[in-house]
Structures are given as C-alpha cells and as structure tokens.
Design a protein around this motif. Structure first.
Motif, PDB file in Angstrom:
ATOM      1  N   ASP B  63       0.633  -1.029  -0.236  1.00 49.80           N
ATOM      2  CA  ASP B  63       0.168   0.476   0.172  1.00 49.80           C
ATOM      3  C   ASP B  63       0.523   1.526  -0.050  1.00 49.80           C
ATOM      4  OD1 ASP B  63      -1.814   2.013  -0.265  1.00 49.80           O
ATOM      5  OD2 ASP B  63      -2.505   1.990   2.493  1.00 49.80           O
ATOM      6  N   LYS B  65       0.260   4.010  -0.741  1.00 51.81           N
ATOM      7  CA  LYS B  65      -0.352   5.449   0.393  1.00 51.81           C
ATOM      8  C   LYS B  65      -0.201   5.782   1.488  1.00 51.81           C
ATOM      9  CE  LYS B  65      -4.456   4.154  -0.197  1.00 51.81           C
ATOM     10  NZ  LYS B  65      -4.343   2.284  -0.806  1.00 51.81           N
ATOM     11  N   GLY B 127     -46.312   3.596 -16.533  1.00 51.85           N
ATOM     12  CA  GLY B 127     -46.387   2.830 -15.230  1.00 51.85           C
ATOM     13  C   GLY B 127     -44.839   2.941 -15.490  1.00 51.85           C
ATOM     14  N   ARG B 130     -43.180   6.513 -14.041  1.00 52.00           N
ATOM     15  CA  ARG B 130     -43.191   6.213 -12.577  1.00 52.00           C
ATOM     16  C   ARG B 130     -42.853   5.591 -11.754  1.00 52.00           C
ATOM     17  NH1 ARG B 130     -49.316   4.959 -12.075  1.00 52.00           N
ATOM     18  NH2 ARG B 130     -49.279   4.439 -14.289  1.00 52.00           N
ATOM     19  N   PHE B 131     -42.887   4.695 -12.026  1.00 53.01           N
ATOM     20  CA  PHE B 131     -41.326   3.688 -11.446  1.00 53.01           C
ATOM     21  C   PHE B 131     -40.445   4.233 -11.625  1.00 53.01           C
ATOM     22  CE2 PHE B 131     -38.124   0.263 -12.243  1.00 53.01           C
ATOM     23  CZ  PHE B 131     -37.982  -0.125 -11.301  1.00 53.01           C
ATOM     24  N   TRP B 134     -40.404   7.660  -9.001  1.00 54.81           N
ATOM     25  CA  TRP B 134     -39.814   7.194  -7.782  1.00 54.81           C
ATOM     26  C   TRP B 134     -38.996   6.504  -7.036  1.00 54.81           C
ATOM     27  CZ3 TRP B 134     -42.889  10.691  -5.547  1.00 54.81           C
ATOM     28  CH2 TRP B 134     -44.030  10.892  -5.548  1.00 54.81           C
ATOM     29  N   MET B 135     -38.654   5.321  -8.139  1.00 46.05           N
ATOM     30  CA  MET B 135     -37.195   4.786  -7.608  1.00 46.05           C
ATOM     31  C   MET B 135     -36.147   6.353  -7.554  1.00 46.05           C
ATOM     32  SD  MET B 135     -35.280   1.659  -9.138  1.00 46.05           S
ATOM     33  CE  MET B 135     -34.782   3.165 -10.628  1.00 46.05           C
ATOM     34  N   THR B 138     -37.083   8.390  -4.176  1.00 44.83           N
ATOM     35  CA  THR B 138     -36.894   7.299  -2.888  1.00 44.83           C
ATOM     36  C   THR B 138     -35.566   7.345  -2.903  1.00 44.83           C
ATOM     37  OG1 THR B 138     -37.214   5.525  -3.801  1.00 44.83           O
ATOM     38  CG2 THR B 138     -39.403   6.747  -3.093  1.00 44.83           C
ATOM     39  N   CYS B 139     -34.712   7.293  -3.752  1.00 39.87           N
ATOM     40  CA  CYS B 139     -32.949   6.714  -3.276  1.00 39.87           C
ATOM     41  C   CYS B 139     -32.764   8.234  -3.238  1.00 39.87           C
ATOM     42  CB  CYS B 139     -32.135   6.234  -4.485  1.00 39.87           C
ATOM     43  SG  CYS B 139     -32.191   4.754  -4.854  1.00 39.87           S
ATOM     44  N   TYR B 179     -25.295   2.088  -1.666  1.00 36.34           N
ATOM     45  CA  TYR B 179     -25.701   1.355  -1.884  1.00 36.34           C
ATOM     46  C   TYR B 179     -26.685   1.443  -2.644  1.00 36.34           C
ATOM     47  CZ  TYR B 179     -22.428  -2.040   0.978  1.00 36.34           C
ATOM     48  OH  TYR B 179     -21.549  -2.726   1.147  1.00 36.34           O
ATOM     49  N   LEU B 180     -27.563   2.302  -2.095  1.00 36.65           N
ATOM     50  CA  LEU B 180     -28.835   3.168  -2.281  1.00 36.65           C
ATOM     51  C   LEU B 180     -28.340   4.044  -3.563  1.00 36.65           C
ATOM     52  CD1 LEU B 180     -31.056   3.519   0.024  1.00 36.65           C
ATOM     53  CD2 LEU B 180     -31.613   2.468  -1.932  1.00 36.65           C
ATOM     54  N   TRP B 182     -26.492   2.885  -6.412  1.00 34.13           N
ATOM     55  CA  TRP B 182     -27.062   2.254  -7.595  1.00 34.13           C
ATOM     56  C   TRP B 182     -28.003   2.571  -8.563  1.00 34.13           C
ATOM     57  CZ3 TRP B 182     -22.413   0.801  -9.882  1.00 34.13           C
ATOM     58  CH2 TRP B 182     -21.280   0.845  -8.856  1.00 34.13           C
ATOM     59  N   PRO B 183     -28.849   2.182  -7.544  1.00 37.84           N
ATOM     60  CA  PRO B 183     -30.464   2.102  -8.140  1.00 37.84           C
ATOM     61  C   PRO B 183     -30.597   3.806  -8.485  1.00 37.84           C
ATOM     62  CG  PRO B 183     -30.952   2.119  -5.665  1.00 37.84           C
ATOM     63  CD  PRO B 183     -29.458   1.521  -6.037  1.00 37.84           C
ATOM     64  N   LEU B 186     -28.926   4.369 -12.022  1.00 38.47           N
ATOM     65  CA  LEU B 186     -29.798   3.674 -12.807  1.00 38.47           C
ATOM     66  C   LEU B 186     -30.454   4.382 -12.738  1.00 38.47           C
ATOM     67  CD1 LEU B 186     -29.665   1.080 -14.753  1.00 38.47           C
ATOM     68  CD2 LEU B 186     -31.449   0.000 -13.039  1.00 38.47           C
ATOM     69  N   PHE B 253     -14.863   3.748  -5.279  1.00 39.45           N
ATOM     70  CA  PHE B 253     -13.600   2.451  -5.682  1.00 39.45           C
ATOM     71  C   PHE B 253     -12.380   3.807  -4.937  1.00 39.45           C
ATOM     72  CE2 PHE B 253     -16.948   1.501  -8.218  1.00 39.45           C
ATOM     73  CZ  PHE B 253     -17.298   0.211  -7.772  1.00 39.45           C
TER      74      PHE B 253
END
Lengths: 69, 338
Positions: B63, B65, B127, B130-131, B134-135, B138-139, B179-180, B182-183, B186, B253
């Motif tokens: 390492d 660093k 649909g 809207r999906f 909202w995804m 909310t994220c 982790y949220l 990532w959605p 997307l 990363f």
C-alpha cells in the motif's frame, strides 16, 4: 401507488444486490496489503501478542491459567 | 595516462558544489560555543517542502499510500469541510426553504381554476415513467438525508441523540448512501432515456419564459409535454445526477482513479453539488405537491384532467389527440374530447 411501491422494492433489491456484489470484490486491509515480508495485523490482534512477548497466541492480561501446581 | 580535460574538471567541481549546496541546510546554526547545533542544522519540514509538495516515507507493504506522511492540501480540505461547506450547505438549503415559505405565504397555493376540471382524464405518465421517477426520488431522499448527515450530523444530531446512537445511525446511513447510490444512478439513466426526447429546448420555451410561465399576463403560454420550467428541472437532474454519479463512483472505489489530493477535490465537488441539488429538488417537491393543486396527480396516479392539460400543456394535448382517438393515452374506455 402501485408504481411507487414497486419502485421502493426495486430500489431496496438493487441496493442489496449491489452490497453483495461490492462486498464480494472487497478485501480487508490485512488481506490486501500483507506480504511474506510484511504483515498487516488482523483486526483485534497485534504483532507482539497481548503480553508483548511475541507470542501472538498467548493469553491476554487478566486471563487465569488453568494449569498450575 | 590520459589527463581529464579542464572542462571536465570544471563540470565535476560544479556538480560537487551543487550537491553539497543542496544537502546542506539553508542556514547552518551553531551553538554559542561554536559547535554545530544538531537540532537546528537538521533537515526540517520547510526544507523538505521546498523539494516536493508532500512529505513521504518508505513502506514495505504493497500500500504505497501508507508512505504519505504530510500532505498540506489535506489541511485546506479539512478547513473547507469543517467551516465553508456547512455554511454553504446551510445557506443553500435553509435559503431555499425560506424562499419557498415566502412564496407560499405571499402567493399562496396555485389553485385549479373551475375551467380546468372536466372530469375526463388523460394519461400523462405511464407506469414505467412513474416507476423511474419514484425509484430515483426515494433514493434521492435517502441519499440527501444521509449525505447531510456527513456534514451536519455531528453538529446537529449527535447532541440530541448522543454519541452511541449517532454512531449506529451514521453507520447505517453510510450503508444506505453507498448502496442506494446504484438504483439512483440507474434511475437517472432511465430518466434520460425516457424523457430526453420531450425535453429538447425550442422556441416555444423562449416564449414560455417571456410570459413568466403564466405568471405575467392573463393567458397561459403554450407548452408541449414539458414546459420550459420542467425542462430546466430535467436537465438539472440529469446534469447533477451524472456529476454526482461520477464523483460518487470515484469515492466508492478509493484511489482507483486518483490520488489523495484528487480524492479530496472530488469529495468537495460531490458535497457542493449535493447541497445545491438538494436545494433545487426542494423547489421541485414544493411545486409538485403543496405549491400547485393537481400537480401531484400526474406522478401519483399518472392521470391528469383533460381540461387542466389543455390549459398547461395545450400543444401536447393536441398532439396526443391527433395521434389516435382511442389510443393508450386515453385509457379505461374514455373518449377524446374533440
């Protein structure tokens, strides 16, 4: 409402999936940066042992010996 | 035996002089008795910084660093993070909340006019749209709150709930943030794909802006599926969304793309865009819920009143009605208005 519920479930599912994928490709520092000539301590241990004797497997301070005269 | 040339001798002498000059401290200090003072004449921090922007050592582990000992830019980053960033973030977010409150208490809620209610519904968002919304939304809310915890948590939350609860909360907030993301990323890509065609700026938007979106004058300006204000929100979300994704990936990363100085710069950029993004989305949430009656239905049920759509998005309604008289945009057995 249905689209909202599906969206929340999908977000959680994707987040959980991402956590598994990223976790599978991660190493702890003691795994990633140790070599045959240099060791990075495993969390909870050190290089000299709990009593600074060099015996890393020795009992920690306060541990009562089970054998004795 | 061959004698060295005068030129070579001179070069050697210059090299020796230069190397001695470089290794000697700038000001050799002697003790009062004339003996060299080993502390004063030793290599110090100032001397090392004259040779390189950072001070490092040598390590035997893989390492590299870990060899970094002193990095002065880190102090600037810490100053920014501990003093400037909380002020900028606080002013941006509280300023937006104050502006929205002022608008609400002076202008009030934008009510539906009687002529905007016909009882006939038109599908505005399907649909999947809207999906996607909202995804991403909310994220964004979780990312925003957990992101603000990085800046304000220890100042505002820890005194209220104590260090143990704050530590546990922050640990879970960090998991959620990482982790949220990532959605969310997307969702931003989905939004770009689904809505980019309807958000290309054109002359109609210029006219819409000139009329203040209907606030100036008595008539509602013409608008297609999205008016100029909505297009601004769309491109803001896409621009900030991609910028947050790029800087966030660099931090997800660590040291894969840049060094410690780069990591600090990226963190600063991520945080600055983040607080501006949150402030802007507060305005979007306001106008989509409390600020304008009927606006939530478009993304809630996906349907809007046909008369409302004719007032606010007249060109889009014409286009939809021209497409087909019984197409999917007029679902549930409804008939077109004309």
């Amino acid at each position: 409402m249905k689209a909202f519920a599906v969206a929340v479930l999908a977000a959680v599912a994707l987040a959980v999936g991402a956590s598994f994928l990223l976790g599978a490709n991660q190493k702890y520092a003691y795994e990633a940066f140790s070599t045959s000539g240099a060791r990075v301590s495993h969390p909870g241990t050190n290089l000299v042992g709990p009593r600074w004797t060099g015996d890393v497997t020795g009992p920690a301070d306060g541990h009562k010996a089970t054998t004795g005269s | 035996m061959r004698q060295p040339s005068h030129l070579g001798t001179l070069a050697m002498a210059a090299l020796v002089w230069a190397s001695v000059g470089l290794t000697q401290p700038a000001h050799a200090v002697n003790a009062p008795d004339g003996a060299p003072n080993p502390t004063a004449s030793s290599v110090n921090e100032d001397l090392l910084f004259r040779q390189a922007p950072t001070i490092g050592g040598r390590v035997s582990i893989p390492d590299a660093k870990a060899a970094n000992l002193i990095q002065p830019q880190g102090r600037e980053w810490r100053d920014f993070r501990e003093s400037w960033l909380p002020w900028i973030g606080g002013l941006a977010i509280l300023g937006m909340i104050a502006a929205l409150a002022l608008f609400y208490f002076t202008r009030g809620r934008i009510r539906l006019e009687h002529s905007e209610e016909s009882g006939r519904k038109l599908l505005r968002f399907n649909g999947f749209e809207r999906f996607t919304h909202w995804m991403t939304a909310t994220c964004f809310i979780v990312l925003g709150l957990s992101g603000l915890n990085y800046i304000f948590g220890k100042r505002l939350l820890m005194p209220l709930i104590g260090p143990d609860a704050f530590a546990a909360l922050s640990q879970w907030a960090k998991y959620a943030h990482v982790y949220l993301a990532w959605p969310f990323m997307l969702g931003v890509v989905f939004m770009l794909v689904v809505w980019v065609r309807d958000n290309i700026p054109n002359r109609i938007d210029v006219q819409w802006i000139r009329q203040g979106g209907g606030f100036l004058g008595d008539q509602h300006p013409h608008a297609e599926r999205f008016n100029a204000g909505q297009k601004v929100v769309f491109w803001m979300v896409i621009g900030f969304g991609f910028a947050m994704s790029a800087t966030g990936l660099v931090m997800l990363f660590p040291f894969a793309a840049t060094d410690i100085n780069g990591m600090q710069i990226v963190q600063g950029v991520h945080a600055l865009i983040g607080v501006v993004f949150i402030a802007a989305i507060l305005a979007h949430i306001y106008i989509g819920s409390l600020g304008m009656e009927g606006a939530y239905d478009a993304m809630g049920s996906g349907e809007v009143d046909l008369a409302w759509a004719k007032v606010h998005h007249d060109l889009w309604v014409k286009e939809q009605l021209a497409k087909t008289a019984s197409g999917p945009q007029l679902g549930r057995g409804q008939v077109p208005a004309e």
